[in-house]
Write an enzyme that holds these catalytic residues in place. Structure first.
Site, PDB file in Angstrom:
ATOM      1  CG  ASP A   8      -1.801   1.181   1.337  1.00 33.07           C
ATOM      2  OD1 ASP A   8      -2.337   1.599   0.301  1.00 33.07           O
ATOM      3  OD2 ASP A   8      -1.957   1.722   2.453  1.00 33.07           O
ATOM      4  CG  ASP A  10      -1.852   7.295   0.819  1.00 34.78           C
ATOM      5  OD1 ASP A  10      -0.871   7.597   0.119  1.00 34.78           O
ATOM      6  OD2 ASP A  10      -3.018   7.602   0.527  1.00 34.78           O
TER       7      ASP A  10
END
Length: 220
Positions: A8, A10
């Site tokens: 991922d 963020d």
């Protein structure tokens, strides 16, 4: 056998959550509302329009579909103002040596993010070319906890879910990985204990640390 790591963006590679919070609060204030940092945690891994709906609901604000689209667009413009000032100093500690070590071991690297700005951010911090595959919000039709983003990443690399480890900092992201049949590593808080393994961050972390912590089936 594990053949790839899917990250991922963020909260895992770079902390853009602070910029989302600033931009969303600016939008909320513009319609006479506000929300807390605690509520902001509930927006992690959630799509832009779903986040907007939650913020409006918290503030008791009603808007038409057209008005919501305008607000979401405005928020994204503010957010882009902030991220276009980012540089490699914002890469989270430990990420670069971890990527180097993973590459040296022959592992494929991918990014799977619901953010439509993921590619822009990776360009800003100089990491775009480090990943074989980048799946972002522009390619998705379903948001986490649906596993689509990770499934597309695995497919683009020619791999099966059980050949990939997903690194996530959000509950919905871990849920997505698990429901898709991926190995899940939570990065950060206690709310990620349902992952196969949890690490506080990437400081002094190696790929072997991850592989050895996973269920035996992952490293056979």
């Amino acid at each position: 056998m594990i053949k790839a790591f899917i990250f991922d963006l963020d909260g895992v590679i770079v902390d853009t959550a602070k910029y989302h919070f600033i931009a969303w609060r600016r939008m909320a204030n513009a319609v006479g509302s506000d929300f807390t940092e605690e509520e902001n945690e509930k927006l992690k891994g959630v799509s832009r329009m779903e986040s907007l709906d939650l913020i409006l609901e918290w503030g008791g604000v009603e808007k038409t579909a057209a008005e919501k689209q305008e607000l979401a667009t405005q928020k994204n413009e503010w957010y882009r103002e902030y991220i276009l000032k980012m540089d490699d100093s914002e890469i989270l500690e430990g990420i670069l040596p971890f990527l180097d070590a993973a590459e040296a071991q022959g592992l494929k690297l991918a990014v799977g993010s619901s953010s439509k700005n993921a590619t822009t951010i990776l360009e800003q911090i100089g990491l775009k070319d480090r990943f074989e595959v980048i799946i972002d919000g522009n390619k998705l039709t379903r948001s986490k906890p649906d596993p689509q983003v990770f499934e597309m990443g695995a497919e683009a690399m020619g791999l099966k879910p059980n050949e990939c480890v997903v690194f996530e900092d959000a509950e919905k992201g871990v849920d997505a990985a698990l429901s898709g049949g991926f190995y899940a590593v939570g990065v950060g808080g206690d709310n990620l204990k349902h992952a196969h393994h949890v690490v506080p961050d990437f400081t002094n972390l190696t790929p072997n640390d991850i592989l050895q912590a996973l269920p035996a089936a992952a490293i056979q």
